[in-house]
Design an enzyme around this catalytic site. Structure first.
Site, PDB file in Angstrom:
ATOM      1  N   CYS A 290       0.812  -1.222   0.000  1.00  0.00           N
ATOM      2  CA  CYS A 290       0.000   0.000   0.000  1.00  0.00           C
ATOM      3  C   CYS A 290       0.843   1.269   0.000  1.00  0.00           C
ATOM      4  CB  CYS A 290      -0.950  -0.008   1.193  1.00  0.00           C
ATOM      5  SG  CYS A 290      -0.121  -0.125   2.803  1.00  0.00           S
TER       6      CYS A 290
ATOM      7  N   HIS B 289      -2.295   0.707   6.994  1.00  0.00           N
ATOM      8  CA  HIS B 289      -2.609   0.939   5.579  1.00  0.00           C
ATOM      9  C   HIS B 289      -2.261   2.378   5.214  1.00  0.00           C
ATOM     10  CE1 HIS B 289      -4.380  -0.131   1.805  1.00  0.00           C
ATOM     11  NE2 HIS B 289      -5.331   0.793   1.870  1.00  0.00           N
TER      12      HIS B 289
ATOM     13  N   ASP C 192      -8.114   5.158  -2.950  1.00  0.00           N
ATOM     14  CA  ASP C 192      -7.219   4.096  -2.486  1.00  0.00           C
ATOM     15  C   ASP C 192      -6.721   3.315  -3.694  1.00  0.00           C
ATOM     16  OD1 ASP C 192      -5.806   2.168  -1.200  1.00  0.00           O
ATOM     17  OD2 ASP C 192      -7.400   1.575   0.159  1.00  0.00           O
TER      18      ASP C 192
END
Length: 674
Positions: free
Chosen positions: A410, A454, A470
């Site tokens: 991520c 994250h 995202d």
């Protein structure tokens, strides 16, 4: 005059000392065990007559060596585990001066303080149970120290029985004090020294490419309870920090030290969010960051908030903290009246030219922000892969990732996405925190662990404000739709707790794990979290908010216990006068043999009955004959029944034979039924 420690008392003391040290050894440096073990061995050899007590010079040398070892381990760091280590070293070295009963008594008093330090490191139910067991050993050692050698040899388990009785009697008092005593804040706080490790979790900066693999950590970060039901998983983005500055390698917060940007939540003007209330139980982490859904409202004098709706404490979180918040979904967009600051467009003047060219090409094809975002997400979806072991990146990290390795986690996706947006003239920033978690729908709470950390992005839309994007969802949608554990436990080298996916594959073990986690949640919320408003509400339900009522209930409870104790003592004295314990034990043996098919006739003497048992070849016949002779001699061959037992071994042997006969009778009845 001080008495010397007896043999049995010293063994009890050794057991209590060993239990205390082992309980703390897991949290402290490895060399504690050899030091404590050497002191214990030396004292045991002194007890056996093979060594003498160390001289003053030897003790001084041991103290100096311990000090040097402490300095080499911790240096000039001042933390709680340093003082705990110092306490345990003194506790161990004091063994070499243990000779009299009073010395043992003082060390046993000190051991209670040593046991309290366990809760500085761990407060889980398992460690509470272990501490309680060790407390029983310490209490038993205290009883043994005050007992004579003859008493201990006759009944070696007597100290443990008395310690258990004392603990049971103390339980109501402990429970009452736990309920009514107010929880006072600590007068001071000191951090626990920990070594940094490369693993998943929050950091005050983000630098994709520094590490080539992730070591996942299953450490608990926080629990969130939603009384009205947990929101959908795609809404569970727990904001922690916002990074707006990039130097070519690392993302940071350009205003990390701007104290004037933070306002206390009880004074700041916030939206009145009438959405879903939730409670966060935050574990100690040694920094001031806290986590919340955006947008949320918090009203706490110890919590600060900035204009980006990011929250933090005004102090480092060195103990468990609980705070309340309210969340409204879908999120209300920020005001779009204020101009966007240039820091959300800033990039290094040089470097990563391929990435800049790609972003500028997208900008030339369309000036619409949402179109540029869609093109970038399509680019990630078609060309990239999610991995926990990405290859290392070079100096041009964004170019190396976007046009070279094209595999990462991520942080890689969020950082490179924000770079592309800024290069295309779109204001953007990186957000780090936690995403998702393990949801318990039945009890309405979510568990967040370190591997749920994250990173994602936000872009500025002129009409709506900041929009969460995202890019990881375009590459690995399972990371968003499932928890990190569910998505990657069966994948490449998922190393959490020796691969916890084993529990997921075995249904029974997985249910057991979930039940244990639920019990731990209840423990944290109702035992460790029993303070402040929660305690006030519970006392209000009991009607104990008044000090006078608390005193009345406490005094009434003490009086009731005193009356019950007096009745018990009276009953025990009456029972002992009406029938001696030895007679009762012998009668129990006769009843057990009757269950085995050999009932005693009224006219049979103990010796005649024992001969009948031998003739019928029942279990334990020879032992019963010996016991019958002891009982006969004690009961009938004197003018009156003497106090005590017929023999020192009568009670123990009769008790063992009694249970053996009951087991034999049970097996015989089962065989007859079959």
């Amino acid at each position: 005059m001080h008495r010397q420690l007896s043999r049995s008392a010293l063994l009890y003391f050794f057991a209590a000392f060993t239990a205390c040290v082992l309980l703390l050894a897991i949290f402290l440096p490895w060399w504690l065990l050899p030091v404590a073990g050497s002191c214990l061995l030396w004292r045991a050899l002194v007890f056996g007559g093979r060594l003498s007590f160390p001289s003053a010079w030897v003790k001084l040398a041991l103290v100096l060596l311990s000090g040097v070892a402490m300095f080499l381990q911790y240096g000039f760091v001042v933390s709680l585990d340093v003082f705990v280590m110092l306490l345990l070293l003194g506790f161990s070295l004091k063994l070499l001066e243990l000779y009299h009963q009073v010395d043992a008594q003082w060390l046993l008093y000190l051991s209670f303080f040593v046991l309290m330090t366990v809760f500085l490191f761990d407060q889980t139910p398992a460690y509470v149970l272990l501490v309680f067991i060790v407390v029983l050993f310490v209490l038993a050692a205290m009883v043994a120290v005050q007992s004579s050698e003859g008493e201990l040899q006759q009944q070696w388990s007597q100290p443990l029985r008395r310690a258990s009785l004392v603990s049971v009697l103390a339980m109501p008092v402990m429970l009452f004090m736990f309920i009514v005593m107010p929880r006072l804040p600590p007068l001071w706080a000191m951090p626990i020294h920990t070594q940094k490790q490369g693993k998943t979790g929050m950091s005050d900066s983000m630098s994709p490419g520094d590490i080539a693999s992730l070591a996942q950590s299953a450490d608990l970060v926080f629990r969130a309870t939603f009384p009205n039901g947990v929101p959908a998983r795609h809404e569970l983005y727990w904001y922690g920090m916002i990074f707006d500055q990039f130097d070519g390698k690392r993302w940071t917060d350009s205003c990390a030290g701007c104290r004037d940007q933070w306002l206390r939540t009880d004074r700041a003007s916030q939206r009145n969010l009438a959405g879903k209330p939730y409670q966060i139980i935050l574990e100690p982490q040694g920094n001031p960051w806290i986590y919340a859904l955006v947008p949320s409202a918090i009203n706490d004098s110890a919590i600060l908030m900035n204009k980006n709706h990011i929250f933090r404490y005004d102090h480092d979180v060195d103990q468990r903290e609980v705070y309340e918040a309210s969340y409204l979904a879908p999120a209300i967009p920020d005001s779009v009246v204020a101009p966007v600051e240039n820091r959300y467009l800033a990039l290094p003047q040089e470097g990563n030219m391929q990435s800049r060219a790609l972003a500028q090409r997208w900008r030339s094809e369309s000036s619409d922000v949402q179109t540029i975002v869609k093109k970038s997400l399509t680019f990630y979806h078609e060309s990239f892969s999610y991995t926990l072991q990405p290859p290392a990146l070079g100096e041009q990290r964004i170019d190396d990732f976007l046009f070279g390795t094209r595999s990462g986690f991520c942080e890689h996706f969020a950082g490179s996405f924000v770079f592309l947006m800024r290069a295309a003239g779109v204001p953007a920033r990186v957000v780090v925190g936690y995403m998702g978690g393990e949801i318990n729908e039945k009890d309405h709470y979510v568990v967040l662990r370190q591997y749920d950390a994250h990173a994602w992005a936000e872009v500025w839309l002129p009409d709506t404000g900041w929009l969460r994007v995202d890019p990881t969802s375009a590459v690995a949608p399972e990371r968003i739709d499932m928890s990190f554990f569910e998505a990657f436990s069966n994948g490449e080298k998922f190393s959490v707790a020796s691969n916890l996916s084993f529990f997921g594959r075995v249904s029974l073990l997985n249910k057991l794990r979930l039940q244990m986690d639920h019990f731990d949640y209840l423990w944290v919320r109702w035992v460790l979290g029993y303070e402040g408003e929660q305690q006030q509400q519970f006392l209000k339900k009991l009607g104990l908010l008044s000090p006078l009522r608390i005193a009345a209930w406490g005094g009434g409870g003490v009086a009731l216990v005193f009356v019950l104790l007096c009745l018990y003592l009276y009953w025990r004295e009456w029972w002992s006068l009406s029938e001696p314990p030895s007679t009762r034990r012998y009668r129990q043996l006769c009843h057990a043999y009757a269950l085995c098919g050999a009932e005693r006739l009224p006219a049979e003497t103990p010796l005649q009955y024992a001969e009948k048992i031998i003739v019928r070849d029942l279990p334990g016949a020879a032992e019963f004959l010996v016991l019958s002779k002891w009982y006969y001699q004690w009961r009938y061959c004197s003018l009156k029944v003497q106090p005590g037992e017929p023999s020192p071994d009568f009670a123990a042997k009769s008790r063992r034979l009694y249970w053996r006969l009951l087991f034999y009778a049970f097996k015989a009845r089962r065989a007859d039924k079959n």
